[in-house]
Design an enzyme around this catalytic site. Structure first.
Site, short mmCIF file in Angstrom:
data_model
loop_
_atom_site.label_atom_id
_atom_site.label_comp_id
_atom_site.label_asym_id
_atom_site.label_seq_id
_atom_site.Cartn_x
_atom_site.Cartn_y
_atom_site.Cartn_z
N LYS A 92 38.03 33.19 -20.59
CA LYS A 92 39.08 33.43 -19.60
C LYS A 92 38.61 33.20 -18.16
O LYS A 92 39.39 32.72 -17.33
CB LYS A 92 39.63 34.84 -19.75
CG LYS A 92 40.40 35.02 -21.05
CD LYS A 92 41.17 36.30 -21.03
CE LYS A 92 41.93 36.47 -22.33
NZ LYS A 92 42.84 37.59 -22.28
N LYS A 98 39.11 43.35 -17.95
CA LYS A 98 39.50 42.59 -19.16
C LYS A 98 38.31 41.86 -19.76
O LYS A 98 37.40 41.45 -19.05
CB LYS A 98 40.57 41.54 -18.80
CG LYS A 98 41.86 42.13 -18.31
CD LYS A 98 42.79 41.09 -17.69
CE LYS A 98 43.40 40.17 -18.70
NZ LYS A 98 44.49 39.34 -18.08
N GLY A 156 45.03 42.13 -26.74
CA GLY A 156 45.02 43.29 -25.86
C GLY A 156 43.77 44.16 -25.96
O GLY A 156 43.73 45.25 -25.40
N GLU A 214 40.56 42.13 -12.43
CA GLU A 214 41.59 41.50 -11.60
C GLU A 214 42.60 42.54 -11.14
O GLU A 214 42.59 43.68 -11.61
CB GLU A 214 42.26 40.32 -12.34
CG GLU A 214 43.01 40.66 -13.58
CD GLU A 214 43.54 39.43 -14.33
OE1 GLU A 214 42.99 38.32 -14.21
OE2 GLU A 214 44.52 39.59 -15.06
N LYS A 215 43.42 42.16 -10.22
CA LYS A 215 44.47 43.05 -9.71
C LYS A 215 45.40 43.41 -10.85
O LYS A 215 45.79 42.54 -11.64
CB LYS A 215 45.23 42.30 -8.60
CG LYS A 215 46.43 43.02 -8.08
CD LYS A 215 46.08 43.86 -6.87
CE LYS A 215 47.23 44.78 -6.50
NZ LYS A 215 46.78 46.17 -6.27
N ARG A 236 47.18 27.28 -29.71
CA ARG A 236 47.64 27.29 -31.12
C ARG A 236 49.15 27.54 -31.15
O ARG A 236 49.75 27.77 -30.11
CB ARG A 236 46.94 28.44 -31.86
CG ARG A 236 47.16 29.74 -31.10
CD ARG A 236 46.74 30.97 -31.84
NE ARG A 236 46.50 32.08 -30.97
CZ ARG A 236 47.42 32.89 -30.43
NH1 ARG A 236 48.70 32.68 -30.69
NH2 ARG A 236 47.09 33.88 -29.63
#
Ligand code: ADP
Length: 449
Positions: free
Chosen positions: A116, A159, A166, A201-202, A293
């Site tokens: 990511k 994250k 998740g 991140e925000k 995918r």
């Protein structure tokens, strides 16, 4: 075109792919674990091969066994479905090395989007808006981390770089809980993905999760299709999706669609994929990730556009030219998908495997069911709990919701606790009907926590 495709998956998506192959005149080979001998995908395929014991690591993730099955059965291509090996670069590489076409993007595209942080970096270079963040992996110690979070502005979200489903995510509202949240996210990420790296991140408050289906051919042409709103989630996992997003206007759709196309172009994307965005209250959008995918929720796009995405995916993998032009795609109506999981919504969603007694699934105008279960089928405890997707289509959102409510009333899955009653509650909620629901809707308004 391919003559024989091996489907390296199970459940409803394996059935969906077999159906697409049959319509294209392609023979299919199902693989299955010892626990899935009686599964619908095994019955639907022309051939089947048992690739290992019940646990996914021995069967649906067992690369040597799957490749051997493809070779002995004379397959010329492998469709990975979603989950399992669908975003595994090593698997894509082994397929190609063995002369088996991997029905998906190149290993390089998967690799670039799989990490990511690297994906966010690439998106920035390609002019795609991203959420302000750490721009790299973070660690829990040192004063730098506090300065960084302060600069981004609380709340922030931690994250996993290798994230999915998740997992490995923590929302942090103040300095006191920051270090702990990083450590917890790292531990969860290590356990789930074998990679403890996390970034920050925000945290966008009350966002909508809006995603664009894209398609690409090997000649560099890329198209995007109308968006899906996947904001109804439980623990960051989607439960209900709809298309189109009724709060969008034509200018925002075009802007986001073009960003999605740029994202896909940046990795020379071939076949089908999804670019996910968060949209804030002011209508600003930010790239979140790209899934390389076919997605669980692809049927709603099929319903509103009339395009068979799985057939398109296979044709594009076989080297055909893309004939879809984004600007000419018409939105035919409104579609909703409810994921029916074998879980007990009254007992914190604990899985409910076991033997199905009587089974009645809905039908009638505007209802499509994608499932692999049948009366007398035993849901094994080893895999994910998705047992059916109920998809409704109507001329507009109102008709689509009414049809879904009618369909959910018809669902009867004897002996198995499932989420259909939860979906009925969602569909009946005034807030949902008015349409102002963001990603915290389910926990705040339906589950009450
Ligand atoms: P995964 O790959 O695990 O599915 P995603 O990056 O796709 O993770 O995020 C899943 C969900 O988590 C999103 O749909 C959204 O609800 C929530 N989320 C992720 N990042 C943010 C953020 N920066 N702000 C608010 N919510 C977020």
């Amino acid at each position: 075109m391919f003559k024989k495709v091996l489907i390296a998956n199970r459940g409803e998506i394996a059935c969906r792919i077999i159906r697409a192959c049959r319509e294209l005149g392609i023979n299919t080979i199902a693989i299955h674990s010892e626990a899935d001998r009686e599964s619908m995908h095994v019955k639907l395929a022309e051939q089947s091969v048992c690739v290992g014991e019940a646990s996914a690591s021995d069967s649906y993730l067992n690369i040597p066994s799957i490749i051997a099955a493809a070779e002995i059965s004379g397959a010329d291509a492998i469709h990975p479905g979603y989950g399992f090996l669908s975003e595994n670069t090593y698997f894509a590489e082994v397929c190609e090395a063995c002369g088996l076409k991997f029905i998906g993007p190149s290993k390089e595209s998967i690799e670039k989007m799989g990490d990511k942080i690297a994906a966010i970096e690439l998106m920035k270079k390609s002019g795609v808006p991203v959420v302000p963040g750490s721009d790299g992996p973070i660690s829990a110690d040192g004063p730098k981390i506090f300065a960084m979070a302060k600069k981004i502005g609380y709340p922030v979200i931690v994250k996993a770089t290798a994230g999915g489903g998740g997992k490995g995510m923590r929302i942090v509202t103040s300095e006191e809980t920051l270090q702990n949240a990083i450590i917890m996210a790292q531990t969860e990420a290590k356990a789930a993905f074998g990679n403890p790296d996390v970034y920050m991140e925000k945290y966008i408050e009350e966002p909508h999760h809006i995603e664009f289906q894209i398609l690409g051919d090997k000649y560099g042409k890329i198209a995007y299709l109308p968006e899906r709103d996947c904001s109804i989630q439980r623990r960051h996992q989607k439960l209900v999706e709809e298309s189109p997003y009724h709060l969008i206007n034509e200018s925002l759709r075009k802007k986001m669609g073009k960003s999605a196309r740029n994202a896909a172009s940046a990795v020379k994307y071939v076949t089908v994929g999804t670019v996910e965005f968060l949209v804030d209250k002011k209508g600003h959008f930010y790239f979140m990730e790209m899934n390389t995918r076919i997605q669980v929720e692809h049927p709603i796009t099929e319903m509103v556009t009339g395009i068979d995405l799985v057939k398109e995916q296979i044709k594009l993998a076989a080297g055909e030219k893309l004939s879809i032009i984004s600007e000419k795609v018409k939105i035919l109506g409104h579609a909703i998908e409810c994921r029916i999981n074998a879980e007990d919504p009254d007992k914190d969603f604990i899985p409910s495997p076991g033997k199905i007694g009587k089974l009645y699934l809905p039908g009638g105008p505007g209802i499509r069911i994608d499932t692999h279960v049948y009366s007398g089928y035993t849901i094994p405890p080893f895999y994910d709990s998705l047992i059916a997707k109920v998809i409704s289509f109507g001329v507009d959102r109102g008709e689509s919701i009414t049809r879904m409510q009618r369909a959910l009333r018809e669902v009867e899955i004897e002996n198995i606790k499932n989420t259909s009653s939860l979906h009925a509650k969602i569909m009946g909620s005034e807030q949902f009907r008015q349409g102002s629901v963001s990603t915290d809707f389910l926990s705040k308004h339906i589950l009450g926590k």
